[in-house]
Design an enzyme around this catalytic site. Sequence first.
Site, PDB file in Angstrom:
ATOM      1  CE  LYS A 251      -0.256  -3.371  -6.689  1.00 27.41           C
ATOM      2  NZ  LYS A 251       1.100  -3.628  -6.383  1.00 27.41           N
TER       3      LYS A 251
ATOM      4  CG  ASP B 270       0.355  -1.346  -9.509  1.00 29.06           C
ATOM      5  OD1 ASP B 270      -0.467  -2.172  -9.950  1.00 29.06           O
ATOM      6  OD2 ASP B 270       1.427  -1.692  -8.979  1.00 29.06           O
TER       7      ASP B 270
END
Lengths: 346, 346
Positions: A196, A257
């Site tokens: 991420k 996230d």
Amino acid sequence: MATILILGAGVMGSALAVPAADNGHTVLLAGTPVDTDIIARIGKAGGVHPKLDQPLPGNVRPIANADLSDADVEAADMIVVGVSSPGISWAVERLAGAMKRPRRIAFVTKGLDKAGSSLVTLAGSLPSRLPQMSAFLGIGGPCIARELANRKPSACVYACADRQAAGEFAALMTTDYYRLSTTDDVVGVEACAALKNFYAIGVAAMQTRYPDSARADAQSKNPTAAAFTQATREMARLCERFGGRRDTAFDLAGLGDLHVTVGGGRNSRLGHELGRDRTVSDVMAKELAGETVEGIDTARMLSAWLQPTPGLEPIGPDRFPLAYAIIDAVLQDTPFKFDFATLTIS
Amino acid sequence: MATILILGAGVMGSALAVPAADNGHTVLLAGTPVDTDIIARIGKAGGVHPKLDQPLPGNVRPIANADLSDADVEAADMIVVGVSSPGISWAVERLAGAMKRPRRIAFVTKGLDKAGSSLVTLAGSLPSRLPQMSAFLGIGGPCIARELANRKPSACVYACADRQAAGEFAALMTTDYYRLSTTDDVVGVEACAALKNFYAIGVAAMQTRYPDSARADAQSKNPTAAAFTQATREMARLCERFGGRRDTAFDLAGLGDLHVTVGGGRNSRLGHELGRDRTVSDVMAKELAGETVEGIDTARMLSAWLQPTPGLEPIGPDRFPLAYAIIDAVLQDTPFKFDFATLTIS
């Protein structure tokens, strides 16, 4: 009530002390060698962390690295490693030397490690370095530490191959503001946590690449939403390639996230400047001088790994156009170029 | 080159004329009865739409409802319905009366219809009202019309039970800035397109509910990311309940369109005020007086439908906490209350 040892007094380690302490546990917040000044400034139980807004709860005892004894490690029912990635070797060595009996250990720290020609998450590389660790738990999901420390509602996921272990730790930590899911897909959670940061660079670049003067934030929305979706797709594919599950990328550890990481932080700041046609080296020499931008390390790791491999699904810019665009910008230090025409009719 | 008839000269119908015209097709942009003033203001081919920034391409011919002949409908190779939901009955009647031969029709219009005690998307309700329609195509994905009209990169999905039909239409429409995927999950795309407005209300409420004065946008990020993830989870479950596929919610039509919808628009503006503890009736009487907020209609529809049904998976606030929080705020006109404690350890 339990005794919880948190290694690392940075913002994330310290923030995790808040729900743990609110649940009545005894919390030992142990600084790393580089945290000595932070521990001194917190001072005593109930002190204020220099990078957080509010006093830590009274049942959080700050302790400097030099004062942490093997007996403290021995007394802990649960150990949480809250260091940033450069601190992981210190934490592992400290625990390996001190642990006399098997214990579960939860990690906030994220990263990828080389394993021959492959890549593994910390869930793959750490167990052999910590033989006394009876279970590796990974903590994932959208969680800005300062917000957790301020008791803003935060939803996270605790992952462990032994899901019951994840549930037992979650039961120690959950509060009305810190909401926890559990999963046994620890590899997927760890992979997403590393990915991420990397993908946030590319999505954030879209926020500045196509300015819209008619909006208060000056951002066009379609390109960012397209890139966010593309990042999620690619994370799901890479998650599987690491041995995790697709679905994990479509939940808190993946798209959740990613959402928070695009919303702020160093990876996002780098992305904003790439969107303005700056190069990585230029930004890292100026605004982000001296900072660790984890997505850059991930780009270097992925670059070597994303080569055609017998037995694995085809990879390449056609399957991972956003990943390759970020990798090119990092490794070749060229302006970031994400060509929407690579999103072909499929 | 094809002749493409677009019904509806609002911003979305007009925006779709841009890639169609850029591909060299002859585009007839037909106003509804309420678009007469817009058509007059565009004036002629190459005119400027009053709500868009740039002149339409020269091969877009604007035509008022009164001037649209059955022969114009007959001459079209492809028909696109670009009206907003209140205009759908007009469009259906106009086409049913004029179509002499089978034709595929693509719909930007989204909505839910009652079918006995159940709910269906327009993909379920329109075919019986348009017997000459040989294929229903749904257009989904994150697309703010003004950005598409300004040729900002936009990624969308064309859906049809006959995937080849979706591919052929996508081939007519795709440009280097308008990137198209196709799917045969037309029910899923249509369901997500309706649901995303509804869920955007709840996600946007989180953007204002927990202010953070340390940030430029004054927003905490953890609660919004948690709600965005929860909305995606629930959309996936509802998508299946409508007869679509989970995966559709995790792609452009689901999380992608939710991303853009939270980023701006009327559903998001309503959500921001609900986050400030205002009620729906109060906001609709003031800032949003006279506006259509589609998520409100969706809330009413879902409320009746989300009752326990034999043979379907259990529903209720424990499975759909965000949906029920939005429904309660709309139907009971009470302050929006999303209790993070409903996100239980699972």
